[in-house]
Scaffold this motif. Sequence first.
Motif, mmCIF file in Angstrom:
data_model
loop_
_atom_site.group_PDB
_atom_site.id
_atom_site.type_symbol
_atom_site.label_atom_id
_atom_site.label_comp_id
_atom_site.label_asym_id
_atom_site.label_seq_id
_atom_site.Cartn_x
_atom_site.Cartn_y
_atom_site.Cartn_z
ATOM 1 N N HIS A 134 0.785 -1.452 0.068
ATOM 2 C CA HIS A 134 -0.072 0.034 -0.067
ATOM 3 C C HIS A 134 0.876 1.076 0.495
ATOM 4 O O HIS A 134 1.314 1.124 0.800
ATOM 5 C CB HIS A 134 -1.093 -0.179 0.917
ATOM 6 C CG HIS A 134 -2.318 -0.998 1.234
ATOM 7 N ND1 HIS A 134 -3.352 -1.285 1.256
ATOM 8 C CD2 HIS A 134 -2.193 -2.540 1.809
ATOM 9 C CE1 HIS A 134 -4.296 -1.799 0.962
ATOM 10 N NE2 HIS A 134 -3.470 -3.443 1.508
ATOM 11 N N GLN A 135 0.849 2.493 -0.823
ATOM 12 C CA GLN A 135 1.462 3.831 -0.872
ATOM 13 C C GLN A 135 0.580 4.684 0.309
ATOM 14 O O GLN A 135 -0.640 4.268 0.552
ATOM 15 C CB GLN A 135 1.297 3.761 -2.497
ATOM 16 C CG GLN A 135 1.539 3.031 -3.500
ATOM 17 C CD GLN A 135 1.545 3.478 -4.698
ATOM 18 O OE1 GLN A 135 1.671 4.965 -5.082
ATOM 19 N NE2 GLN A 135 1.425 3.156 -5.764
ATOM 20 N N THR A 136 1.930 5.000 0.931
ATOM 21 C CA THR A 136 1.442 6.216 1.554
ATOM 22 C C THR A 136 0.850 7.647 0.802
ATOM 23 O O THR A 136 1.198 7.444 -0.644
ATOM 24 C CB THR A 136 2.967 6.700 2.217
ATOM 25 O OG1 THR A 136 3.729 7.736 1.042
ATOM 26 C CG2 THR A 136 3.148 5.579 3.381
ATOM 27 N N ASP A 150 -2.781 0.855 -7.183
ATOM 28 C CA ASP A 150 -2.697 1.384 -5.368
ATOM 29 C C ASP A 150 -3.533 0.835 -4.785
ATOM 30 O O ASP A 150 -4.719 0.956 -5.024
ATOM 31 C CB ASP A 150 -2.624 2.809 -4.966
ATOM 32 C CG ASP A 150 -2.160 2.944 -3.438
ATOM 33 O OD1 ASP A 150 -1.473 1.691 -2.844
ATOM 34 O OD2 ASP A 150 -2.293 3.943 -2.933
ATOM 35 N N ILE A 180 3.371 0.810 2.938
ATOM 36 C CA ILE A 180 3.577 0.131 4.457
ATOM 37 C C ILE A 180 2.841 -1.556 3.676
ATOM 38 O O ILE A 180 2.299 -1.680 2.314
ATOM 39 C CB ILE A 180 2.455 0.601 4.952
ATOM 40 C CG1 ILE A 180 1.450 0.641 4.857
ATOM 41 C CG2 ILE A 180 4.164 1.446 5.508
ATOM 42 C CD1 ILE A 180 0.640 2.001 6.031
#
Length: 273
Positions: A134-136, A150, A180
């Motif tokens: 998972h992208q921030t 994403d 994360i």
Amino acid sequence: MKAIKVAILDLYDGHPNQGMRGFKEILDRYKAKHNLNLVYQVFDVRGKAEVPDLNFDAYISSGGPGSPVDSEGSVWEQRYWELIDKITACNQQADSVKKHVFFVCHSFQLMCRRLQLGEISLRHSPSFGVLPVHQTALGRQEVIFEGLHDPFYAVDSRSWQVTHPDEDNLKKYGAVLLAIEKERPYVDYPRAMMAIRFNDYFFGTQFHPEANPVGMKAHLINEEKKQQVISEHGERKYDEMIERLEDPGMIRLTQSTMIPNFLDQAILSMQEA
């Protein structure tokens, strides 16, 4: 045509792996696609304490087995950090050609340990599979992620993890947390950091962006490896991984996107210089 030189830092210490093949395949494919005079050389960092000099344009530092903590102070690691420090010093010179480094899995953990960006620990159980990353919010602006979904999917294979980001040290070094691991609401475990931009020229992932779905599948359908995976992770996990390896929107996309985007950046630095 001037040669573009890439150093592959092999941290596998002689252990059988799919990673080195993956890096070479990506570089060969990138060379052919862009019709470049691209050459690469492999250095056995852990096995022979080999490190390259500064006469390379980009560096890819691999994953590897074992603890990212116990090697502190070893001869090979001292030489490794001497190289990273020399690249850092080179990049800090105003008129230098910037040299980019991609840190994968074990190398990522070493960098996080050295900069104290989080807690390094053994996982409750090893992570193994094709898993969502998972992208921030800042990750969605990262050029190396350009072209990915994403969440996107990647091969995750590790017994160690980096958790609990140290916000003060991230800020101190100008590092940015970009991704994360998946949320696991049914267990009370922290989510590991999966990708960090350490600075403008250093980038790292906890997962394996070099993983080739064809090679991985061939590896996993070997009867001995199949039984090992089922014994350790269960038949359901094994079947899920085989299914995800065959999905073109999962690891194939990640493999054809991230390291090529990294190479685009490294070559752009050369052209700008």
